[in-house]
Write a protein that holds these residues in place. Structure first.
Motif, PDB file in Angstrom:
ATOM      1  N   MET A   1       0.842  -1.189   0.000  1.00  0.00           N
ATOM      2  CA  MET A   1       0.000   0.000   0.000  1.00  0.00           C
ATOM      3  C   MET A   1       0.881   1.244   0.000  1.00  0.00           C
ATOM      4  SD  MET A   1      -2.892   1.176   2.801  1.00  0.00           S
ATOM      5  CE  MET A   1      -3.825  -0.337   2.600  1.00  0.00           C
ATOM      6  N   SER A   2       0.617   2.165  -0.899  1.00  0.00           N
ATOM      7  CA  SER A   2       1.428   3.366  -0.990  1.00  0.00           C
ATOM      8  C   SER A   2       1.153   4.290   0.179  1.00  0.00           C
ATOM      9  CB  SER A   2       1.129   4.102  -2.306  1.00  0.00           C
ATOM     10  OG  SER A   2      -0.208   4.583  -2.299  1.00  0.00           O
ATOM     11  N   GLU A   3       2.082   5.222   0.397  1.00  0.00           N
ATOM     12  CA  GLU A   3       1.927   6.175   1.504  1.00  0.00           C
ATOM     13  C   GLU A   3       0.675   7.024   1.300  1.00  0.00           C
ATOM     14  OE1 GLU A   3       3.726   6.190   4.142  1.00  0.00           O
ATOM     15  OE2 GLU A   3       4.986   4.565   3.413  1.00  0.00           O
ATOM     16  N   HIS A   4       0.403   7.391   0.034  1.00  0.00           N
ATOM     17  CA  HIS A   4      -0.755   8.249  -0.234  1.00  0.00           C
ATOM     18  C   HIS A   4      -2.057   7.508   0.074  1.00  0.00           C
ATOM     19  CE1 HIS A   4      -3.283  11.280  -2.125  1.00  0.00           C
ATOM     20  NE2 HIS A   4      -3.822  10.329  -2.904  1.00  0.00           N
ATOM     21  N   VAL A   5      -2.145   6.250  -0.356  1.00  0.00           N
ATOM     22  CA  VAL A   5      -3.350   5.475  -0.104  1.00  0.00           C
ATOM     23  C   VAL A   5      -3.510   5.204   1.380  1.00  0.00           C
ATOM     24  CG1 VAL A   5      -4.476   3.259  -0.536  1.00  0.00           C
ATOM     25  CG2 VAL A   5      -3.263   4.427  -2.387  1.00  0.00           C
ATOM     26  N   ARG A   6      -2.392   4.919   2.062  1.00  0.00           N
ATOM     27  CA  ARG A   6      -2.465   4.666   3.501  1.00  0.00           C
ATOM     28  C   ARG A   6      -2.948   5.904   4.246  1.00  0.00           C
ATOM     29  NH1 ARG A   6       2.425   3.405   4.299  1.00  0.00           N
ATOM     30  NH2 ARG A   6       2.223   1.148   4.024  1.00  0.00           N
ATOM     31  N   ALA A   7      -2.468   7.053   3.846  1.00  0.00           N
ATOM     32  CA  ALA A   7      -2.898   8.299   4.496  1.00  0.00           C
ATOM     33  C   ALA A   7      -4.382   8.534   4.281  1.00  0.00           C
ATOM     34  CB  ALA A   7      -2.086   9.478   3.955  1.00  0.00           C
ATOM     35  N   ARG A   8      -4.873   8.235   3.061  1.00  0.00           N
ATOM     36  CA  ARG A   8      -6.300   8.421   2.814  1.00  0.00           C
ATOM     37  C   ARG A   8      -7.119   7.412   3.611  1.00  0.00           C
ATOM     38  NH1 ARG A   8      -8.175  11.353  -1.357  1.00  0.00           N
ATOM     39  NH2 ARG A   8      -9.949   9.933  -1.582  1.00  0.00           N
ATOM     40  N   PHE A   9      -6.571   6.213   3.780  1.00  0.00           N
ATOM     41  CA  PHE A   9      -7.274   5.194   4.543  1.00  0.00           C
ATOM     42  C   PHE A   9      -7.358   5.567   6.016  1.00  0.00           C
ATOM     43  CE2 PHE A   9      -7.117   1.302   7.113  1.00  0.00           C
ATOM     44  CZ  PHE A   9      -8.294   0.711   6.683  1.00  0.00           C
ATOM     45  N   LEU A  10      -6.275   6.100   6.573  1.00  0.00           N
ATOM     46  CA  LEU A  10      -6.249   6.476   7.988  1.00  0.00           C
ATOM     47  C   LEU A  10      -7.021   7.757   8.254  1.00  0.00           C
ATOM     48  CD1 LEU A  10      -2.535   5.681   8.847  1.00  0.00           C
ATOM     49  CD2 LEU A  10      -4.547   4.366   9.491  1.00  0.00           C
ATOM     50  N   GLY A  11      -7.246   8.549   7.223  1.00  0.00           N
ATOM     51  CA  GLY A  11      -7.991   9.787   7.412  1.00  0.00           C
ATOM     52  C   GLY A  11      -7.212  10.982   6.906  1.00  0.00           C
ATOM     53  N   SER A  13      -6.895  13.794   8.200  1.00  0.00           N
ATOM     54  CA  SER A  13      -6.302  14.632   9.238  1.00  0.00           C
ATOM     55  C   SER A  13      -4.909  14.177   9.640  1.00  0.00           C
ATOM     56  CB  SER A  13      -7.214  14.637  10.472  1.00  0.00           C
ATOM     57  OG  SER A  13      -7.349  13.321  10.978  1.00  0.00           O
ATOM     58  N   ILE A  14      -4.442  13.034   9.140  1.00  0.00           N
ATOM     59  CA  ILE A  14      -3.138  12.548   9.543  1.00  0.00           C
ATOM     60  C   ILE A  14      -2.058  13.471   9.002  1.00  0.00           C
ATOM     61  CG2 ILE A  14      -2.818  11.032   7.546  1.00  0.00           C
ATOM     62  CD1 ILE A  14      -1.549   9.014   9.468  1.00  0.00           C
ATOM     63  N   THR A  15      -1.079  13.746   9.837  1.00  0.00           N
ATOM     64  CA  THR A  15       0.003  14.660   9.470  1.00  0.00           C
ATOM     65  C   THR A  15       1.254  13.859   9.117  1.00  0.00           C
ATOM     66  OG1 THR A  15       0.765  14.842  11.759  1.00  0.00           O
ATOM     67  CG2 THR A  15      -0.937  16.394  11.027  1.00  0.00           C
ATOM     68  N   PRO A  16       2.188  14.478   8.402  1.00  0.00           N
ATOM     69  CA  PRO A  16       3.444  13.771   8.103  1.00  0.00           C
ATOM     70  C   PRO A  16       4.180  13.316   9.354  1.00  0.00           C
ATOM     71  CG  PRO A  16       3.213  15.700   6.703  1.00  0.00           C
ATOM     72  CD  PRO A  16       2.106  15.771   7.700  1.00  0.00           C
ATOM     73  N   MET A  17       4.130  14.122  10.438  1.00  0.00           N
ATOM     74  CA  MET A  17       4.802  13.712  11.671  1.00  0.00           C
ATOM     75  C   MET A  17       4.152  12.473  12.271  1.00  0.00           C
ATOM     76  SD  MET A  17       5.576  15.917  15.130  1.00  0.00           S
ATOM     77  CE  MET A  17       6.754  16.951  14.238  1.00  0.00           C
ATOM     78  N   THR A  18       2.817  12.437  12.254  1.00  0.00           N
ATOM     79  CA  THR A  18       2.114  11.263  12.763  1.00  0.00           C
ATOM     80  C   THR A  18       2.434  10.038  11.924  1.00  0.00           C
ATOM     81  OG1 THR A  18       0.312  12.675  13.567  1.00  0.00           O
ATOM     82  CG2 THR A  18      -0.145  10.327  13.356  1.00  0.00           C
ATOM     83  N   GLU A  19       2.497  10.232  10.624  1.00  0.00           N
ATOM     84  CA  GLU A  19       2.854   9.120   9.738  1.00  0.00           C
ATOM     85  C   GLU A  19       4.260   8.611  10.040  1.00  0.00           C
ATOM     86  OE1 GLU A  19       2.200   6.402   6.585  1.00  0.00           O
ATOM     87  OE2 GLU A  19       0.870   7.681   7.760  1.00  0.00           O
TER      88      GLU A  19
END
Length: 353
Positions: A1-11, A13-19
């Motif tokens: 799973m790509s970083e972009h898709v994972r971020a969309r899946f998690l929401g 509001s997720i920030t790069p620091m949280t990632e």
């Protein structure tokens, strides 16, 4: 799973620091696996009544379905003579149900934490058998059932104490660090005096005066456990209160508590979250110690500390002390590994290639 898709899946509001923190946490394989293993065990114990119980999960009798685990049914419902609750472990009651085509669906372990096995072939404490997988204690109660319930109450107690002590400790440290001056000075002197009190002896004295229970013990231990986070939160607020963004907020007329909550507290929460798994470990250990000494939960409660005390008093039954030792070692080790992973996740020096 790509970083972009994972971020969309998690929401969104997720920030790069949280990632980055999540990646660091997953990179610590030992802590990541320990978290899932601990959650799996804890989730199972949350449904202890459906796993270890001396009442059936379900009974079918003459076309009707009954759920003794949820409701009390008198023996007369199944054709018996007594108006009291049916004793499903008794052969007479089982025969009343099965003789008319009924069926009894038992949980995996047919004992609750307080059930006494009256059909032991050897004196209690009895060794492990096919019926009692880890044997019985000196009161003929099933050890596995008491472990399931004891694990749950220990973790719930530790989690509750950790949450409340973190709230009090963060609030106290925030007020000290942000306002400084006499507020900080007086708070520090109070903490120095309060932390110098012999906590364990006070707990023992209080427990000997009042019959302890879950909430009473929680309140007494909260009086002393909140100090563990004050130092790190105070240091963070002392450091951040003179930052430019805080001065700018003051210049714009923003209130002190709004600045503390919106601008400074998120930074202080990093240290708080890092320490919380270790506070949880300490809370569980303290409860176990009090139960071992006989000043913890009420007698008869499922307790890992009480099982340790039984192992100490019954050296001829090594399965008691070994069982308590290994379950405590596994639980505390898992929490320590999770704490190390959380520490790595919030460490700014930890970066993944």
């Amino acid at each position: 799973m790509s970083e972009h898709v994972r971020a969309r899946f998690l929401g969104k509001s997720i920030t790069p620091m949280t990632e980055r923190r999540l990646r660091n946490f997953r990179a610590n394989r030992r802590g990541f696996i320990s978290l899932w293993f601990f959650l799996a065990i804890f989730t199972v114990t949350l449904f202890a009544e459906f796993i270890a119980n001396d009442k059936p999960l379900m009974v079918t009798y003459q076309g009707s379905t009954y759920f003794p685990v949820f409701k009390i049914y008198p023996e007369t419902v199944f054709g018996g003579d007594f108006e009291t609750e049916a004793e499903y472990r008794e052969s007479d009651v089982r025969e009343l149900i099965t003789s008319k085509g009924g069926r009894i669906y038992w949980p995996l372990i047919r004992y609750s934490y307080r059930t006494v096995n009256l059909n032991l072939k050897t004196p209690a404490p009895s060794p492990p058998t096919g019926e009692n997988w880890l044997g019985t204690d000196d009161q003929a109660r099933d050890v596995v059932a008491r472990l399931v319930y004891g694990f749950r109450i220990s973790v719930l107690f530790g989690l509750t104490l950790t949450i409340f002590s973190s709230i009090v400790g963060v609030a106290a440290g925030a007020v000290q660090g942000f306002f400084g001056g006499w507020t900080d000075l007086l708070f520090q002197r109070f903490i120095e005096i309060w932390s110098g009190l012999p906590t364990l002896f006070l707990l023992i004295i209080l427990a000997s005066v009042v019959t302890p229970n879950f909430w009473w013990l929680l309140g007494i231990m909260l009086m002393f456990s909140w100090m563990s986070l004050v130092g790190v939160v105070r240091a963070e607020f002392l450091r951040a209160r003179n930052f430019d963004y805080v001065r700018a907020a003051r210049a714009l007329g923003v209130g002190n508590f709004t600045i503390m909550r919106r601008h400074v507290l998120p930074n202080a929460m990093v240290a708080t979250l890092t320490f919380m798994p270790f506070i949880l470990t300490g809370s569980i250990t303290t409860l176990t110690s009090l139960d071992f000494l006989g000043f913890g939960l009420p007698p008869g409660s499922p307790s890992l500390g009480e099982l340790l005390a039984q192992g100490k008093a019954n050296l001829q039954a090594p399965w008691l002390i070994l069982t308590a030792f290994f379950i405590l070692a596994i639980m505390l080790s898992l929490l320590i590994f999770v704490g190390e992973a959380v520490r790595d996740a919030f460490d700014p020096r930890k970066t993944l290639e």
